[in-house]
Design an enzyme around this catalytic site. Structure first.
Site, PDB file in Angstrom:
ATOM      1  N   HIS A  65      60.296  30.150 -57.750  1.00 29.00           N
ATOM      2  CA  HIS A  65      61.157  30.883 -56.827  1.00 29.00           C
ATOM      3  C   HIS A  65      60.405  32.021 -56.160  1.00 29.00           C
ATOM      4  O   HIS A  65      61.002  32.975 -55.675  1.00 29.00           O
ATOM      5  CB  HIS A  65      62.412  31.397 -57.549  1.00 29.00           C
ATOM      6  CG  HIS A  65      62.995  30.385 -58.472  1.00 29.00           C
ATOM      7  ND1 HIS A  65      62.717  30.359 -59.801  1.00 29.00           N
ATOM      8  CD2 HIS A  65      63.773  29.311 -58.227  1.00 29.00           C
ATOM      9  CE1 HIS A  65      63.324  29.316 -60.360  1.00 29.00           C
ATOM     10  NE2 HIS A  65      63.962  28.668 -59.434  1.00 29.00           N
TER      11      HIS A  65
HETATM   12  S1  FES Z   1      60.178  32.824 -59.792  1.00 28.47           S
HETATM   13 FE1  FES Z   1      61.778  31.770 -60.808  1.00 28.47          FE
HETATM   14  S2  FES Z   1      60.754  31.086 -62.572  1.00 28.47           S
HETATM   15 FE2  FES Z   1      59.215  32.205 -61.587  1.00 28.47          FE
END
Ligand code: FES
Ligand code: HEM
Lengths: 427, 190
Positions: B155
Site C-alpha cells: 500500500h
Molecule cells: S503498506 Fe500496507 S502492508 Fe505495507
C-alpha cells in the site's frame, strides 16, 4: 383423529402416516406450493433461489474436495495439484468450486441490488434484510479462508494482509493477530484452523439462510411496485408459477457458470497463486479476489491505518442500519424520481472502487479512490436520509392487480389513502 | 411459576417485596454460576488457538556479516519472521542522523535504533507495520522510496535508512528485534 396427531390433508396413506407425525409435506406445500406470491415479479426475484442453489453446490463440491486436500503448510499446494492432475474429475470439482465462489458473489450482489432498488429493506422487512447482511459477512469470511487453502503466494499474502487488519485495534490488536495466526506469522497453525473454519461456516450460512427465509415467509415478498399485497387477486401460488420462472433463470445461470468452468476456468483467478507460498517474498501486487476489490479500495484510500480499517468495516456496517437511514416511505425506486438515479450511481461508484482496488495506489488511482469512497458513504449517510425528505414520489398504483394510477386530487403528489389502500403505500 | 412470579410482590397476594427479591436472587445465582461455567469451558478452547509451546520456544539465529556489501542488506529468518540486516553507507547514516525528529511520524533518533559503535549496521524486523507485507529495498536495485530505505509494495508505505516510517499508511517504524554483536562481524538475534 387421535389426540397428538397433526391434522394432515395428505391422501396417500403412507405419506399421511408420516405427515400426521411430522408435517413436513404440509409445510412444504404451504411454504413452497400454494404460498401466495406477488404476481408481478421480474427476473430480479430469481436471485434468492439462485443463491440457495449455489450454496448447495458449493457445499457439495467442497465436501468432495476435502476428501483429497491436505491442510498442511508443506503439502497443501501439492495436494491441490494432486486434485487437479490425478484425482478422477478432480479438475472439474475444483473448477466448479473455485468459480462457484465468484458466481455466489455475483448472484448475492445482484440480490442485494434488487433489495436496494425496490426498497426491500424497509418496513416490515428490516430484520430479513439484516439477516441478509449477516449472510454476506459470513460469505466473505468463508471465501477469504477458502482462498488461503491452496497455499499459493496470493493465499499467503492475502491472509497476511487481512489478518493484520485486526492489529489496528488499539492495545490488544497485536495479541489478537497472534491468536488468529497461532504463531508469529501466517503459518501451518493458521492454515489448519482456516480449513476447519472454512468447512464450518457454510453450515452456519445454511442456518442463517433458513432464518432469512422464515422471516421472508412471515412478511411475504416485496415486488417491483413496492406496494403491499391487498388480496388474492394480487398473488399467484408459488408453484408452478415461480418454480418455473426460477427454473428458467437457473438454467441460464448454470450455463454461464459452466461456460466459466469449461472455457475460462482461471479467468477470474490470479496467476500468482500458482506459485507456492513464500513467506520471504511479498508479490509486487497483493490483490484480493474481484469480489473484495471495492472494500480493499476503501481500506487503501485512507493514509491512516486505524481509519482505513474502520472505514472498511463501516462500509458493511451502513448496510445494517440502512432501513433506518432511508426516510422515504415509498419502497420501489420506480416511484422515486431522484433515488432511482442515486442507486445506479452507487453501482457505478462500486465499479470505480473495484477498479481502484485492482490498481497500484498512485496518482489518479489514489484520487479516484478517495472520491469514490467519499461518495459511497455520502450515498448512505447523507443522500439517502435527505432525498427521502424532499423528494416528491410519483403517484402509487392502487394495487398490484390494478396498476392503473388514479388522477391525483391536486398537484403531483401521491394519492391520498383510498378505501383499499393502507397508509404505508401512499404516505 | 409464571403466575406466581407475576403476582409476587402485590400487596394483596400475601407475598411481600422481600419475597420477590429473594426470588430474583435465586434466579441470579445459578445464572451467574452458568456464566462462570461457560467461561471456564470457553477459555481452553480460545487459548488453544494461541501460539503453542513449540512455536513459542525462543529460537535464536546467528548471522555472519562478512558477505554483506556496503549499501545492501540481506534477509534472514527468525521466529518465522524476516529480519533485515543492512550495511549502511556513510551518506545513508548521515541522512538518518540529520533528520529533524519533528518531521517523523514516530519520532525516534537514529542512535536509538543502532548499537553504539556499529552505526553502519541496521537490524530490523522486515514486516511493514501497516498490514504485514515485506518491504523492498535490501538490494540497491530495489525500489527504496523517496527516503532511500525501504518501500512497501502493498500500500505504498516508505521507510528511511533507519527503518523509520516517513510516508503512510504504516503508522509505526519498523520494529527492532533483540540482538547483540558477538564480534564486529557476527550478530546473534534473539
Ligand atoms: S503498506 Fe500496507 S502492508 Fe505495507
Ligand atoms: C447465501 C446468500 C443468500 C441466500 C441463499 C438468500 C436467499 C433468499 C431467498 C431464497 C429469498 C427469496 C427469493 C427472492 O426474493 O429472491 C431471499 C429474499 C431476500 N433476501 Fe436473500 N439470500 C441471501 C443473501 C442475502 C443478502 C446478502 C441480502 C441483503 C444484504 C439479502 C436480502 C434479502 C431480502 C431483503 C429478501 C426479501 C426480498 C423481497 O422479497 O423483495 N439476501 N433471499
Amino acid at each position: 383423529m387421535a389426540a397428538g396427531l397433526f391434522k394432515s390433508e395428505v391422501k396417500n396413506p403412507v405419506l399421511r402416516w408420516v405427515d400426521t407425525r411430522l408435517p413436513l409435506i404440509t409445510m412444504m406445500q404451504k411454504e413452497y406450493g400454494s404460498f401466495p406470491t406477488p404476481r408481478n415479479f421480474n427476473y430480479f426475484w430469481n436471485f434468492g433461489a439462485l443463491a440457495t442453489v449455489t450454496l448447495m453446490i458449493m457445499i457439495m463440491t467442497g465436501v468432495f474436495l476435502a476428501m483429497n486436500y491436505t491442510p498442511n503448510a508443506n503439502m497443501a499446494f501439492s495436494s491441490v495439484q494432486h486434485i487437479m492432475r490425478d484425482v478422477n474429475y478432480g479438475w472439474l470439482i475444483r473448477y466448479v468450486h473455485m468459480n462457484g465462489a465468484s458466481m455466489f458473489f455475483i448472484v448475492v450482489y445482484i440480490h442485494i441490488f434488487r433489495g436496494l432498488y425496490y426498497g426491500s429493506y424497509k418496513f416490515p422487512r428490516e430484520l430479513l434484510w439484516m439477516l441478509g447482511v449477516v449472510i454476506l459477512l459470513l460469505m466473505m469470511a468463508t471465501a477469504f479462508m477458502g482462498y488461503v487453502l491452496p497455499w499459493g503466494q496470493m493465499s499467503f499474502w492475502g491472509a497476511t494482509v487481512i489478518t493484520n487488519l485486526f492489529s489496528a485495534i488499539p492495545v490488544v490488536g497485536q495479541s489478537i493477530v497472534q491468536w488468529l495466526w497461532g504463531g508469529f506469522s501466517v503459518g501451518n497453525p493458521t492454515l489448519n484452523r482456516f480449513f476447519s473454519l472454512h468447512y464450518l461456516l457454510p453450515f452456519l450460512i445454511v442456518g442463517v439462510v433458513f432464518l432469512h427465509v422464515v422471516a421472508l415467509h412471515i412478511t411475504g415478498s416485496n415486488n417491483p411496485l413496492g406496494i403491499d399485497v391487498k388480496g388474492p387477486q394480487d398473488t399467484l401460488p408459488f408453484h408452478p408459477y415461480y418454480t418455473v420462472k426460477d427454473s428458467v433463470g437457473l438454467c441460464v445461470f448454470l450455463l454461464i457458470w459452466a461456460a466459466f468452468v469449461f472455457f475460462m476456468p482461471n479467468l477470474l483467478g490470479d496467476t500468482i497463486n500458482s506459485i507456492p507460498a513464500n513467506p520471504l517474498q511479498t508479490p509486487a501486487d497483493v490483490v484480493p479476489e474481484w469480489y473484495f476489490l471495492p472494500f480493499y479500495a476503501i481500506l487503501r484510500s485512507v493514509p491512516n491505518k486505524v481509519l482505513g480499517v474502520a472505514l472498511m468495516f463501516a462500509s458493511i456496517g451502513v448496510l445494517f442500519v440502512l432501513p433506518w437511514l432511508d426516510t422515504s416511505p415509498v419502497r420501489s425506486c420506480r416511484f422515486r424520481p431522484i433515488y432511482r438515479i442515486l442507486v445506479p450511481l452507487l453501482v457505478v461508484d462500486l465499479f470505480a472502487l473495484g477498479y481502484v482496488g485492482a490498481h497500484h495506489p498512485q496518482g489518479f488511482v489514489v484520487l479516484l479512490g478517495r472520491v469514490a469512497t467519499a461518495w459511497y458513504f455520502l450515498h448512505f449517510l447523507v443522500f439517502t436520509p435527505l432525498v427521502g425528505w424532499f423528494e416528491t414520489p410519483l403517484p402509487l398504483p392502487e394495487s398490484i392487480a390494478k396498476p392503473i394510477v388514479r388522477k391525483p386530487h391536486s398537484g403531483g403528489g401521491p394519492i391520498p389513502g383510498g378505501a383499499v389502500a393502507k397508509p404505508m403505500e401512499n404516505a | 411459576m409464571a403466575d406466581t412470579l407475576a403476582t409476587a410482590g402485590h400487596a394483596g397476594s400475601g407475598h411481600g417485596p422481600a419475597d420477590k427479591s429473594k426470588r430474583d436472587f435465586l434466579v441470579m445465582l445459578p445464572l451467574a454460576g452458568a456464566v462462570v461455567g461457560a467461561g471456564a469451558i470457553a477459555w481452553p478452547l480460545i487459548d488453544s488457538m494461541n501460539p503453542s509451546s513449540d512455536v513459542l520456544a525462543l529460537a535464536s539465529t546467528e548471522v555472519d556479516l562478512t558477505p554483506i556489501s556496503e549499501g545492501s542488506g540481506i534477509t534472514v529468518m527468525w521466529r518465522g519472521k524476516p529480519i533485515f540486516v543492512r550495511y549502511r553507507t556513510a551518506k545513508e547514516i548521515k541522512e538518518a542522523e540529520d533528520v529533524k525528529l519533528s518531521e517523523l511520524i514516530e519520532p525516534q533518533a537514529d542512535s536509538a535504533r543502532v548499537k553504539p559503535g556499529h552505526a553502519q549496521w541496521i537490524v530490523l524486523i522486515g514486516i511493514c507495520t501497516h498490514l504485514g507485507c515485506i518491504p523492498l529495498g535490501n538490494k540497491p536495485t530495489d525500489p527504496r522510496g523517496e527516503w532511500g530505505g525501504w518501500f512497501c509494495p502493498c500500500h505504498g508505505s516508505q521507510y528511511d535508512t533507519s527503518g523509520r516510517v516517513r510516508h503512510g499508511p504504516a503508522p509505526l517504524n519498523l520494529y527492532l528485534p533483540p540482538y547483540a554483536f558477538l564480534n564486529d562481524k557476527r550478530i546473534k538475534i534473539g
